[in-house]
Design a protein around this motif. Sequence first.
Motif, PDB file in Angstrom:
ATOM      1  N   PRO A   1      -0.309 -17.113   2.540  1.00 48.94           N
ATOM      2  CA  PRO A   1       0.423 -17.191   1.259  1.00 48.94           C
ATOM      3  C   PRO A   1      -0.083 -16.168   0.252  1.00 48.94           C
ATOM      4  O   PRO A   1       0.706 -15.526  -0.434  1.00 48.94           O
ATOM      5  CB  PRO A   1       0.163 -18.632   0.798  1.00 48.94           C
ATOM      6  N   ALA A   2      -1.415 -16.012   0.187  1.00 44.47           N
ATOM      7  CA  ALA A   2      -1.968 -14.995  -0.718  1.00 44.47           C
ATOM      8  C   ALA A   2      -1.579 -13.606  -0.247  1.00 44.47           C
ATOM      9  O   ALA A   2      -1.302 -12.703  -1.054  1.00 44.47           O
ATOM     10  CB  ALA A   2      -3.491 -15.130  -0.792  1.00 44.47           C
ATOM     11  N   GLY A   3      -1.544 -13.417   1.082  1.00 45.79           N
ATOM     12  CA  GLY A   3      -1.129 -12.111   1.618  1.00 45.79           C
ATOM     13  C   GLY A   3       0.299 -11.792   1.236  1.00 45.79           C
ATOM     14  O   GLY A   3       0.621 -10.651   0.886  1.00 45.79           O
ATOM     15  N   ASP A   4       1.200 -12.803   1.320  1.00 52.78           N
ATOM     16  CA  ASP A   4       2.596 -12.579   0.922  1.00 52.78           C
ATOM     17  C   ASP A   4       2.685 -12.217  -0.558  1.00 52.78           C
ATOM     18  O   ASP A   4       3.462 -11.336  -0.967  1.00 52.78           O
ATOM     19  CB  ASP A   4       3.430 -13.825   1.205  1.00 52.78           C
ATOM     20  N   HIS A   5       1.900 -12.921  -1.384  1.00 50.65           N
ATOM     21  CA  HIS A   5       1.911 -12.606  -2.816  1.00 50.65           C
ATOM     22  C   HIS A   5       1.404 -11.192  -3.066  1.00 50.65           C
ATOM     23  O   HIS A   5       1.925 -10.464  -3.937  1.00 50.65           O
ATOM     24  CB  HIS A   5       1.048 -13.629  -3.568  1.00 50.65           C
ATOM     25  N   CYS A   6       0.412 -10.784  -2.305  1.00 53.36           N
ATOM     26  CA  CYS A   6      -0.136  -9.419  -2.423  1.00 53.36           C
ATOM     27  C   CYS A   6       0.946  -8.391  -2.090  1.00 53.36           C
ATOM     28  O   CYS A   6       1.094  -7.383  -2.790  1.00 53.36           O
ATOM     29  CB  CYS A   6      -1.337  -9.264  -1.506  1.00 53.36           C
ATOM     30  N   LEU A   7       1.709  -8.639  -1.011  1.00 46.79           N
ATOM     31  CA  LEU A   7       2.777  -7.701  -0.628  1.00 46.79           C
ATOM     32  C   LEU A   7       3.820  -7.593  -1.736  1.00 46.79           C
ATOM     33  O   LEU A   7       4.345  -6.500  -2.004  1.00 46.79           O
ATOM     34  CB  LEU A   7       3.439  -8.159   0.669  1.00 46.79           C
ATOM     35  N   LYS A   8       4.147  -8.728  -2.385  1.00 48.99           N
ATOM     36  CA  LYS A   8       5.117  -8.699  -3.478  1.00 48.99           C
ATOM     37  C   LYS A   8       4.595  -7.869  -4.653  1.00 48.99           C
ATOM     38  O   LYS A   8       5.348  -7.116  -5.280  1.00 48.99           O
ATOM     39  CB  LYS A   8       5.427 -10.116  -3.950  1.00 48.99           C
ATOM     40  N   GLN A   9       3.270  -8.006  -4.957  1.00 49.11           N
ATOM     41  CA  GLN A   9       2.702  -7.232  -6.067  1.00 49.11           C
ATOM     42  C   GLN A   9       2.785  -5.735  -5.785  1.00 49.11           C
ATOM     43  O   GLN A   9       3.144  -4.934  -6.658  1.00 49.11           O
ATOM     44  CB  GLN A   9       1.243  -7.653  -6.289  1.00 49.11           C
ATOM     45  N   VAL A  10       2.440  -5.351  -4.559  1.00 45.94           N
ATOM     46  CA  VAL A  10       2.498  -3.937  -4.195  1.00 45.94           C
ATOM     47  C   VAL A  10       3.934  -3.435  -4.262  1.00 45.94           C
ATOM     48  O   VAL A  10       4.216  -2.333  -4.753  1.00 45.94           O
ATOM     49  CB  VAL A  10       1.904  -3.718  -2.787  1.00 45.94           C
ATOM     50  N   ALA A  11       4.874  -4.250  -3.771  1.00 42.03           N
ATOM     51  CA  ALA A  11       6.290  -3.845  -3.803  1.00 42.03           C
ATOM     52  C   ALA A  11       6.769  -3.635  -5.230  1.00 42.03           C
ATOM     53  O   ALA A  11       7.514  -2.697  -5.526  1.00 42.03           O
ATOM     54  CB  ALA A  11       7.150  -4.889  -3.099  1.00 42.03           C
ATOM     55  N   ASN A  12       6.343  -4.507  -6.172  1.00 42.07           N
ATOM     56  CA  ASN A  12       6.735  -4.353  -7.573  1.00 42.07           C
ATOM     57  C   ASN A  12       6.181  -3.059  -8.158  1.00 42.07           C
ATOM     58  O   ASN A  12       6.842  -2.380  -8.945  1.00 42.07           O
ATOM     59  CB  ASN A  12       6.243  -5.546  -8.394  1.00 42.07           C
ATOM     60  N   ILE A  13       4.948  -2.711  -7.799  1.00 45.13           N
ATOM     61  CA  ILE A  13       4.342  -1.463  -8.297  1.00 45.13           C
ATOM     62  C   ILE A  13       5.114  -0.260  -7.753  1.00 45.13           C
ATOM     63  O   ILE A  13       5.392   0.707  -8.477  1.00 45.13           O
ATOM     64  CB  ILE A  13       2.859  -1.393  -7.902  1.00 45.13           C
ATOM     65  N   LEU A  14       5.478  -0.307  -6.470  1.00 41.46           N
ATOM     66  CA  LEU A  14       6.239   0.809  -5.887  1.00 41.46           C
ATOM     67  C   LEU A  14       7.601   0.938  -6.556  1.00 41.46           C
ATOM     68  O   LEU A  14       8.063   2.055  -6.830  1.00 41.46           O
ATOM     69  CB  LEU A  14       6.412   0.588  -4.386  1.00 41.46           C
ATOM     70  N   SER A  15       8.271  -0.194  -6.814  1.00 38.97           N
ATOM     71  CA  SER A  15       9.583  -0.147  -7.474  1.00 38.97           C
ATOM     72  C   SER A  15       9.462   0.455  -8.873  1.00 38.97           C
ATOM     73  O   SER A  15      10.350   1.175  -9.334  1.00 38.97           O
ATOM     74  CB  SER A  15      10.180  -1.548  -7.562  1.00 38.97           C
ATOM     75  N   GLY A  16       8.355   0.145  -9.561  1.00 41.19           N
ATOM     76  CA  GLY A  16       8.156   0.704 -10.885  1.00 41.19           C
ATOM     77  C   GLY A  16       7.926   2.191 -10.909  1.00 41.19           C
ATOM     78  O   GLY A  16       8.063   2.838 -11.945  1.00 41.19           O
ATOM     79  N   ASN A  17       7.571   2.773  -9.756  1.00 41.76           N
ATOM     80  CA  ASN A  17       7.331   4.217  -9.671  1.00 41.76           C
ATOM     81  C   ASN A  17       8.481   4.957  -9.003  1.00 41.76           C
ATOM     82  O   ASN A  17       8.345   6.138  -8.669  1.00 41.76           O
ATOM     83  CB  ASN A  17       6.022   4.487  -8.936  1.00 41.76           C
ATOM     84  N   THR A  18       9.589   4.264  -8.742  1.00 43.92           N
ATOM     85  CA  THR A  18      10.791   4.922  -8.199  1.00 43.92           C
ATOM     86  C   THR A  18      11.922   4.653  -9.173  1.00 43.92           C
ATOM     87  O   THR A  18      12.820   3.863  -8.896  1.00 43.92           O
ATOM     88  CB  THR A  18      11.129   4.390  -6.797  1.00 43.92           C
ATOM     89  N   ARG A  19      11.867   5.332 -10.317  1.00 41.74           N
ATOM     90  CA  ARG A  19      12.790   5.033 -11.409  1.00 41.74           C
ATOM     91  C   ARG A  19      14.033   5.902 -11.404  1.00 41.74           C
ATOM     92  O   ARG A  19      15.004   5.581 -12.067  1.00 41.74           O
ATOM     93  CB  ARG A  19      12.071   5.199 -12.746  1.00 41.74           C
ATOM     94  N   ARG A  20      13.995   7.023 -10.696  1.00 39.81           N
ATOM     95  CA  ARG A  20      15.199   7.851 -10.640  1.00 39.81           C
ATOM     96  C   ARG A  20      16.279   7.137  -9.825  1.00 39.81           C
ATOM     97  O   ARG A  20      15.964   6.380  -8.902  1.00 39.81           O
ATOM     98  CB  ARG A  20      14.899   9.215 -10.025  1.00 39.81           C
ATOM     99  N   PRO A  21      17.541   7.376 -10.145  1.00 40.36           N
ATOM    100  CA  PRO A  21      18.617   6.629  -9.453  1.00 40.36           C
ATOM    101  C   PRO A  21      18.584   6.749  -7.947  1.00 40.36           C
ATOM    102  O   PRO A  21      18.888   5.795  -7.238  1.00 40.36           O
ATOM    103  CB  PRO A  21      19.896   7.250 -10.043  1.00 40.36           C
ATOM    104  N   LYS A  22      18.197   7.939  -7.402  1.00 41.60           N
ATOM    105  CA  LYS A  22      18.243   8.139  -5.952  1.00 41.60           C
ATOM    106  C   LYS A  22      16.924   7.758  -5.264  1.00 41.60           C
ATOM    107  O   LYS A  22      16.869   7.731  -4.037  1.00 41.60           O
ATOM    108  CB  LYS A  22      18.593   9.592  -5.633  1.00 41.60           C
ATOM    109  N   ASP A  23      15.850   7.538  -6.018  1.00 43.82           N
ATOM    110  CA  ASP A  23      14.575   7.158  -5.405  1.00 43.82           C
ATOM    111  C   ASP A  23      14.683   5.757  -4.807  1.00 43.82           C
ATOM    112  O   ASP A  23      15.292   4.858  -5.394  1.00 43.82           O
ATOM    113  CB  ASP A  23      13.455   7.196  -6.444  1.00 43.82           C
ATOM    114  N   ILE A  24      14.052   5.553  -3.648  1.00 42.07           N
ATOM    115  CA  ILE A  24      14.126   4.259  -2.960  1.00 42.07           C
ATOM    116  C   ILE A  24      12.732   3.864  -2.485  1.00 42.07           C
ATOM    117  O   ILE A  24      12.009   4.686  -1.906  1.00 42.07           O
ATOM    118  CB  ILE A  24      15.080   4.327  -1.743  1.00 42.07           C
ATOM    119  N   ALA A  25      12.363   2.606  -2.751  1.00 42.92           N
ATOM    120  CA  ALA A  25      11.145   2.023  -2.199  1.00 42.92           C
ATOM    121  C   ALA A  25      11.555   0.973  -1.180  1.00 42.92           C
ATOM    122  O   ALA A  25      12.405   0.127  -1.449  1.00 42.92           O
ATOM    123  CB  ALA A  25      10.298   1.398  -3.307  1.00 42.92           C
ATOM    124  N   ALA A  26      10.946   1.026   0.019  1.00 46.88           N
ATOM    125  CA  ALA A  26      11.337   0.118   1.091  1.00 46.88           C
ATOM    126  C   ALA A  26      10.098  -0.392   1.808  1.00 46.88           C
ATOM    127  O   ALA A  26       9.052   0.260   1.846  1.00 46.88           O
ATOM    128  CB  ALA A  26      12.274   0.818   2.082  1.00 46.88           C
TER     129      ALA A  26
END
Length: 558
Positions: free
Chosen positions: A435-460
């Motif tokens: 469960p903590a690992g899943d929460h960690c993955l969500k935190q990292v995903a949120n940070i990546l999304s925050g650094n792909t702000r241009r319309p065509k940038d994609i975080a996956a």
Amino acid sequence: MSITKKVLLIMLLLAFVFVGANYYIQKEIIFPTFSNIEEQHAKANIDRVEELLNETINQLNRINYDWSAWDDTYEFVESRDDGYIENNLMYSTFENLQINLVYFLNKEGELIWGEVYDFTQEEPLISSDEYITDSLESLKPYIDSIDLNSHSDDQFSKGIFIHDNTPIAFSIRPILDSEGNGPYRGYIVQGMLIDEAMIEKFQNQIKLKFKLKTLETSDISGAPSERHSYLINEISDTSLEISKNYYSNNRPILTISTQVPRDITLNGLTSIRYALTTLFIIGIFSFVIFWFVIKASVLRPISDLTKQMLKISKNKDYALRSDINSQDEVGLLAKEFNHMLSIIESGNSELKEAYSRIKSDHEKLLKADAELHAANIKLEQLTVTDPLTGIANRRCFENKLSLEWSHLKRSGQYLSIVMIDIDYFKAYNDHYGHPAGDHCLKQVANILSGNTRRPKDIAARYGGEEFILILPDADIYGAQKVAENIQKNIELAKIEHRTSKVAKSLTISIGIASVIPSDKNSIETLIHQADSALYQAKHNGRNRFEVAHDLDQANKTS
């Protein structure tokens, strides 16, 4: 006035209005539309030639940029090493690129090395001291326009100049090292002859015959004419000639001209004449027939029926009935009218009930349709979204990467990807739990999304603890900047990771690769390079990013 006379008068008036309106529409609206479409088509053909010339100049300028921003070139203009000439300034190199004119100049604009080729001749080398001197004299204003004391990206010159009555597409760029640093050491001039062979190649490419006429100095010495104006001449009833001046560096250099057949106008005129003639004949015939038929079978009986209907309407008594009993259509109409009144009178309540049921069923159908639409939207989101992190999944990533590859392959821009792996994530899961690992993955995903702000940038999410970014129109330096920001944000998040061997908080390793998509490379190669760079980052101690230097160097020297 009787109804018969009124109908006749109305028919005559309508016929006159219809014929006049149709003639006016055909002559003043439809026919000019054909001419306008024909002119727009001709202008579009001229614009295609202009766009082709511009694309040729831009392509030459991109090639020249690769030569001018190269460490080997930077050293050559200083050392004038013969090895650079033997290894790089070969005839086959410029033949493949179809570059006819190549000059290397020092900062004073003096020639260091130069050649001029004509690839259509058996003896391709046509350079001479006189030819080079004269052409450099023609290019001197463009060379002088470059400020060697400025390091901005707009310090270059490109366009078309005329030499020996032949248009030559050119690009002039100051010489820098591969990092884009100075000081400038001189210039590279590259040119492409727009001769008859090149014009024929262009004609085959856009499937259009056209001519290029060079403008004399006297033609361009005064104030320039309208830049986007067209000159259209009617050569004959069957042909148009359209021409337009081509501008280079805000001066008209060439006149582009082409002839187009007037098929659209001729076909339109023929169609209009045929339509008017046919309409006139049919109109007269129809008018005569219609008049006799309507007079005998409709006007007289309808007058009687109208009186009966007016009586019913006036009294508002739907129990009244028409007393017309003729055996023709009007009699049948009267009979059915009486029957209709009976139905209306007896079935009004049933109609109301039916209306209520229909309304209820319609509302249910609308509700079901809305629910189905919402379910479809939700299903579509699930197919492209990672259910844990909420960002794009691997399928979405692969589809988007393929689309961006195709787009940037046409535009000639960079495509970068950033591959990310969480350091010692298995140890994190083992120590803190899934469960903590899943929460960690969500935190990292949120940070990546925050650094792909241009319309065509994609975080996956690429798989497990691996993530990947698509950065269209971003070269290797832009990708490195994004990687630096991501690592900084991960560090600021201070996600505890006591089992990590590199830090007390969570860290990531990053691999970066960048390329200009072309037929010489592939998506698989780009991903492989990023994965190799990620492996190198792990091998070098993790908590860092590495760049696929071999692919980056290939981009700069291509």
